[in-house]
Design a protein around this motif. Sequence first.
Motif, PDB file in Angstrom:
ATOM      1  N   ASP A  85       0.826  -1.207   0.000  1.00 18.70           N
ATOM      2  CA  ASP A  85       0.000   0.000   0.000  1.00 18.70           C
ATOM      3  C   ASP A  85       0.862   1.261   0.000  1.00 18.70           C
ATOM      4  OD1 ASP A  85      -1.910   1.951   0.350  1.00 18.70           O
ATOM      5  OD2 ASP A  85      -2.744   1.122   2.205  1.00 18.70           O
ATOM      6  N   ALA A  86       0.741   2.052  -1.061  1.00 14.28           N
ATOM      7  CA  ALA A  86       1.505   3.296  -1.157  1.00 14.28           C
ATOM      8  C   ALA A  86       1.088   4.306  -0.111  1.00 14.28           C
ATOM      9  CB  ALA A  86       1.327   3.901  -2.550  1.00 14.28           C
ATOM     10  N   ASN A  87      -0.143   4.204   0.388  1.00 14.89           N
ATOM     11  CA  ASN A  87      -0.684   5.204   1.293  1.00 14.89           C
ATOM     12  C   ASN A  87      -0.560   4.818   2.767  1.00 14.89           C
ATOM     13  OD1 ASN A  87      -1.540   6.815  -0.959  1.00 14.89           O
ATOM     14  ND2 ASN A  87      -3.257   5.411  -1.223  1.00 14.89           N
ATOM     15  N   ALA A  88       0.143   3.716   3.044  1.00 11.66           N
ATOM     16  CA  ALA A  88       0.398   3.322   4.428  1.00 11.66           C
ATOM     17  C   ALA A  88       1.460   4.235   5.036  1.00 11.66           C
ATOM     18  CB  ALA A  88       0.862   1.869   4.479  1.00 11.66           C
ATOM     19  N   ASP A  89       1.542   4.249   6.355  1.00 12.38           N
ATOM     20  CA  ASP A  89       2.610   4.986   7.017  1.00 12.38           C
ATOM     21  C   ASP A  89       3.948   4.331   6.665  1.00 12.38           C
ATOM     22  OD1 ASP A  89       0.797   6.690   8.236  1.00 12.38           O
ATOM     23  OD2 ASP A  89       0.660   5.484  10.059  1.00 12.38           O
ATOM     24  N   ALA A  90       4.942   5.161   6.280  1.00  7.51           N
ATOM     25  CA  ALA A  90       6.271   4.648   5.900  1.00  7.51           C
ATOM     26  C   ALA A  90       6.122   3.412   5.027  1.00  7.51           C
ATOM     27  CB  ALA A  90       7.108   4.348   7.138  1.00  7.51           C
ATOM     28  N   PRO A  91       5.525   3.553   3.833  1.00 10.66           N
ATOM     29  CA  PRO A  91       5.102   2.384   3.056  1.00 10.66           C
ATOM     30  C   PRO A  91       6.227   1.450   2.631  1.00 10.66           C
ATOM     31  CG  PRO A  91       4.964   4.395   1.729  1.00 10.66           C
ATOM     32  CD  PRO A  91       5.208   4.820   3.143  1.00 10.66           C
ATOM     33  N   VAL A  92       7.388   1.987   2.296  1.00  8.69           N
ATOM     34  CA  VAL A  92       8.484   1.111   1.858  1.00  8.69           C
ATOM     35  C   VAL A  92       9.058   0.350   3.050  1.00  8.69           C
ATOM     36  CG1 VAL A  92      10.703   1.009   0.675  1.00  8.69           C
ATOM     37  CG2 VAL A  92       9.011   2.706  -0.025  1.00  8.69           C
ATOM     38  N   THR A  93       9.294   1.062   4.149  1.00  7.92           N
ATOM     39  CA  THR A  93       9.795   0.404   5.355  1.00  7.92           C
ATOM     40  C   THR A  93       8.814  -0.650   5.840  1.00  7.92           C
ATOM     41  OG1 THR A  93      11.019   2.386   6.021  1.00  7.92           O
ATOM     42  CG2 THR A  93      10.533   0.785   7.738  1.00  7.92           C
ATOM     43  N   ALA A  94       7.521  -0.323   5.787  1.00  6.89           N
ATOM     44  CA  ALA A  94       6.499  -1.282   6.215  1.00  6.89           C
ATOM     45  C   ALA A  94       6.521  -2.520   5.322  1.00  6.89           C
ATOM     46  CB  ALA A  94       5.125  -0.626   6.194  1.00  6.89           C
ATOM     47  N   ALA A  95       6.650  -2.308   4.019  1.00  5.13           N
ATOM     48  CA  ALA A  95       6.694  -3.439   3.085  1.00  5.13           C
ATOM     49  C   ALA A  95       7.916  -4.315   3.339  1.00  5.13           C
ATOM     50  CB  ALA A  95       6.684  -2.926   1.651  1.00  5.13           C
ATOM     51  N   LEU A  96       9.061  -3.689   3.492  1.00  5.29           N
ATOM     52  CA  LEU A  96      10.286  -4.448   3.751  1.00  5.29           C
ATOM     53  C   LEU A  96      10.204  -5.170   5.094  1.00  5.29           C
ATOM     54  CD1 LEU A  96      12.918  -1.836   2.510  1.00  5.29           C
ATOM     55  CD2 LEU A  96      12.225  -3.942   1.345  1.00  5.29           C
TER      56      LEU A  96
END
Length: 274
Positions: free
Chosen positions: A248-259
């Motif tokens: 989700d691009a609109n999540a908080d800190a989306p890249v860190t959250a994804a990783l």
Amino acid sequence: MSVVVKIGGAKAVDPAGAVADIAGLVDDGEPVAVVHGGSTAVDDLLDRLGIDPTYVETPGGVVGRFTDEATMEAFTMAMGRVNSDLVATFREAGVDAVGLSGVDGGLITGPRKSAVRVIEDGKKKIKRGDHSGKIESVNADLLETLLGEGYTPVAGPPMLADDGVPVNTDADRAAAAVAGALGATLVVLTDVAGVYADPDDSSTLIESVTTPAEYDALTDAAEGFMTKKVMAATEALESGASEVIVADANADAPVTAALGGSGTHIHRSALEDP
């Protein structure tokens, strides 16, 4: 190991969170390359120019805008503007970003297509048009040089055809090719939390795909725009990417959250023969 982040171009995707998050990762020494889309910007420009886009469906069920000469001109203008705006936003966030198209330095190259296969009235047909291309190679040396010097590449279509002319290509597939060439983790940011087993039910998020059976279930579940993202994930893994995450691009800190575990994680083992 570097990270490639695909920032989508749809209206529902706000890049601000991703930019701030990537700025933090870069500040911590994480090499990040960015690939962007621009579908909304292209549609808006076509509308302002009074050009009605033609949409086609491939035999694989992917719907996309057909690129004729007028659309190609608008596409090039719109993508250039998206790239400049995104680079400026990154630089304002303290990131030493460098804007590139797939043409620059022969970053993304391949043969020009003479036609595309489409479905019309339930029948497979060939639609002639030579303003799009098939990605065959990525100038990984250029990206690695920039990353090694502390720059953050921010790239998008068009690509460079083998006859030296810029042509259209899909941004998801461009991101996949870049991630494969760099052997990177690909984070595809979109406007949903990942791939859902039931596309209409966000509680059915597919969190991890590690086996061929799970991969088959993933491809069966993907519909609409997600079909293209799963196709791009497959190409990324087949060409050398270590992992693909749809998040989700609109999540908080989306890249860190994804990783860190959010989204749908697709592993290379899912494509291996059982």
